[in-house]
Design a protein around this motif. Structure first.
Motif, mmCIF file in Angstrom:
data_model
loop_
_atom_site.group_PDB
_atom_site.id
_atom_site.type_symbol
_atom_site.label_atom_id
_atom_site.label_comp_id
_atom_site.label_asym_id
_atom_site.label_seq_id
_atom_site.Cartn_x
_atom_site.Cartn_y
_atom_site.Cartn_z
ATOM 1 N N HIS A 23 0.987 -1.294 -0.009
ATOM 2 C CA HIS A 23 -0.012 -0.042 -0.001
ATOM 3 C C HIS A 23 0.949 1.237 -0.038
ATOM 4 O O HIS A 23 1.908 1.393 0.714
ATOM 5 N N PRO A 24 0.555 2.412 -0.859
ATOM 6 C CA PRO A 24 1.579 3.528 -0.845
ATOM 7 C C PRO A 24 1.752 4.255 0.534
ATOM 8 O O PRO A 24 2.638 4.818 0.588
ATOM 9 N N GLN A 25 0.851 3.818 1.471
ATOM 10 C CA GLN A 25 0.900 4.681 2.663
ATOM 11 C C GLN A 25 1.252 3.907 3.690
ATOM 12 O O GLN A 25 0.856 4.154 4.966
ATOM 13 N N GLN A 26 1.808 2.383 3.568
ATOM 14 C CA GLN A 26 1.910 1.709 4.587
ATOM 15 C C GLN A 26 2.891 2.032 5.732
ATOM 16 O O GLN A 26 2.791 1.592 6.800
ATOM 17 N N ARG A 27 4.016 2.715 5.223
ATOM 18 C CA ARG A 27 4.819 3.264 6.581
ATOM 19 C C ARG A 27 4.322 4.059 7.389
ATOM 20 O O ARG A 27 4.591 4.067 8.778
ATOM 21 N N SER A 28 3.341 5.108 7.182
ATOM 22 C CA SER A 28 2.719 5.816 7.840
ATOM 23 C C SER A 28 1.397 5.555 8.689
ATOM 24 O O SER A 28 1.376 5.947 9.940
ATOM 25 N N LYS A 29 0.802 4.479 8.019
ATOM 26 C CA LYS A 29 -0.469 4.252 8.350
ATOM 27 C C LYS A 29 -0.491 2.615 9.174
ATOM 28 O O LYS A 29 -1.587 2.752 10.042
ATOM 29 N N GLY A 30 0.398 2.157 9.210
ATOM 30 C CA GLY A 30 0.483 0.781 9.956
ATOM 31 C C GLY A 30 -0.704 0.032 9.566
ATOM 32 O O GLY A 30 -1.313 -0.927 10.616
ATOM 33 N N MET A 31 -1.357 -0.126 8.519
ATOM 34 C CA MET A 31 -2.542 -1.040 8.133
ATOM 35 C C MET A 31 -2.058 -2.387 8.141
ATOM 36 O O MET A 31 -3.142 -3.394 8.260
ATOM 37 N N PHE A 32 -0.919 -2.993 8.249
ATOM 38 C CA PHE A 32 -0.446 -4.331 8.147
ATOM 39 C C PHE A 32 0.043 -4.767 9.708
ATOM 40 O O PHE A 32 0.462 -6.017 9.780
ATOM 41 N N SER A 33 -0.113 -3.933 10.731
ATOM 42 C CA SER A 33 0.299 -4.084 12.035
ATOM 43 C C SER A 33 -0.251 -5.415 12.581
ATOM 44 O O SER A 33 0.340 -5.804 13.497
ATOM 45 N N VAL A 148 8.237 -1.523 -2.471
ATOM 46 C CA VAL A 148 7.767 -0.913 -3.793
ATOM 47 C C VAL A 148 6.598 -1.562 -4.425
ATOM 48 O O VAL A 148 6.432 -2.657 -4.187
ATOM 49 N N SER A 149 5.789 -1.097 -5.005
ATOM 50 C CA SER A 149 4.735 -1.537 -5.639
ATOM 51 C C SER A 149 5.045 -2.741 -6.706
ATOM 52 O O SER A 149 5.941 -2.624 -7.516
ATOM 53 N N PRO A 150 4.466 -4.044 -6.368
ATOM 54 C CA PRO A 150 4.816 -5.064 -7.230
ATOM 55 C C PRO A 150 4.469 -4.656 -8.787
ATOM 56 O O PRO A 150 4.977 -5.257 -9.641
ATOM 57 N N SER A 151 3.529 -3.957 -8.945
ATOM 58 C CA SER A 151 2.917 -3.412 -10.467
ATOM 59 C C SER A 151 4.161 -2.829 -11.169
ATOM 60 O O SER A 151 3.921 -2.827 -12.388
ATOM 61 N N THR A 152 4.994 -2.198 -10.695
ATOM 62 C CA THR A 152 5.945 -1.398 -11.374
ATOM 63 C C THR A 152 6.976 -2.327 -11.678
ATOM 64 O O THR A 152 7.801 -1.861 -12.569
ATOM 65 N N GLU A 153 7.035 -3.568 -11.218
ATOM 66 C CA GLU A 153 8.151 -4.389 -11.564
ATOM 67 C C GLU A 153 7.914 -5.563 -11.636
ATOM 68 O O GLU A 153 9.082 -6.526 -12.169
ATOM 69 N N THR A 154 6.739 -6.044 -11.519
ATOM 70 C CA THR A 154 6.457 -7.614 -11.710
ATOM 71 C C THR A 154 5.663 -7.592 -13.176
ATOM 72 O O THR A 154 4.857 -7.059 -13.226
ATOM 73 N N CYS A 155 6.216 -8.902 -13.616
ATOM 74 C CA CYS A 155 5.594 -9.184 -15.029
ATOM 75 C C CYS A 155 4.762 -10.449 -14.710
ATOM 76 O O CYS A 155 5.392 -11.541 -14.462
ATOM 77 N N VAL A 156 3.279 -10.368 -14.904
ATOM 78 C CA VAL A 156 2.359 -11.783 -14.908
ATOM 79 C C VAL A 156 2.251 -12.024 -16.247
ATOM 80 O O VAL A 156 1.757 -11.376 -16.840
ATOM 81 N N CYS A 157 2.508 -13.302 -16.500
ATOM 82 C CA CYS A 157 2.329 -14.073 -17.632
ATOM 83 C C CYS A 157 0.958 -14.454 -17.801
ATOM 84 O O CYS A 157 0.383 -15.214 -16.775
ATOM 85 N N VAL A 158 0.189 -14.107 -18.883
ATOM 86 C CA VAL A 158 -1.379 -14.582 -18.984
ATOM 87 C C VAL A 158 -1.413 -15.049 -20.426
ATOM 88 O O VAL A 158 -0.592 -14.823 -21.168
ATOM 89 N N PRO A 159 -2.549 -15.778 -20.819
ATOM 90 C CA PRO A 159 -2.622 -16.357 -22.150
ATOM 91 C C PRO A 159 -2.616 -15.257 -23.063
ATOM 92 O O PRO A 159 -3.472 -13.979 -22.811
ATOM 93 N N PRO A 160 -2.286 -15.232 -24.345
ATOM 94 C CA PRO A 160 -2.199 -14.108 -25.207
ATOM 95 C C PRO A 160 -3.741 -13.741 -25.763
ATOM 96 O O PRO A 160 -4.541 -14.377 -25.569
#
Length: 198
Positions: A23-33, A148-160
């Motif tokens: 989450h982009p605000q995970q450091r300040s908001k503590g949503m995963f605590s 960091v966001s997985p969407s900026t560096e993760t490539c998920v392979c899907v059917p063409p």
């Protein structure tokens, strides 16, 4: 006394779900605590794995009023045709859509979860990866938080499917779009999509 052939033994390899959260605000908001991070947790296969803000009914409770009381659930299942344990994902939120590898799910809609999936709801991103096992009555999960966001560096392979034309936008500007801005249609079997934030 006969021992059931389907009974799990200590040696049975458990199917594993690796769940990486962002989450982009995970450091300040503590949503995963409230989450147990960095260690494997055993889960009964007949109990749905729920994500939401209700700590009483959700296995993974998020500290965030913007999250639905019950946001989503993962259900384990088996089939006669295939070996192993598989999962479906279901949207439990009446407030918003759940996006799974680019496919939107409305309230109570469900989808078979592939071995690697990018799941988005609100500003949350979950990268879920399944590792197969032999055990039939339980599975294990391991949670981690990504910096960091997985969407900026993760490539998920899907059917063409039909290629998406390059929009000409720079990479940073392309993050505004819900769909991939570029596609390589030269790959013979799979294409890669970059999943972006809403």
């Amino acid at each position: 006394m006969n021992v059931s052939q389907t009974m799990e033994t200590e040696e049975d390899l458990l199917t594993s779900l690796q769940i990486k959260l962002y989450h982009p605000q995970q450091r300040s908001k503590g949503m995963f605590s409230l989450l147990t991070l960095g260690r494997r947790i055993k889960q009964d296969a007949d109990d749905p794995l729920r994500v939401g803000r209700d700590g009483q009914t959700c296995t993974l409770a998020l500290v965030d009023q913007k999250v639905s009381r019950k946001q989503l659930s993962l259900h384990a299942y088996r089939t006669p045709q295939r070996q192993g344990m598989f999962f479906t994902i279901q949207n439990l939120s009446k407030k918003g859509r759940l996006i799974v590898n680019g496919t939107g799910l409305e309230y109570l809609e469900r989808l078979d979860l592939p071995d690697k999936a990018m799941v988005r709801f609100g500003e949350y991103e979950m990268l879920i990866m399944r590792e197969p096992g032999e055990a039939k009555g339980s599975f294990e999960m391991e949670l981690d938080v990504l910096e960091v966001s997985p969407s900026t560096e993760t490539c998920v392979c899907v059917p063409p499917r039909n290629p998406v034309m390059d929009t000409g936008f720079g990479y940073t500007e392309g993050l505004r779009f819900h769909e991939p801005s570029e596609c390589d249609d030269t790959m013979p079997y799979h294409i890669c999509e970059i999943f972006t934030l809403p």
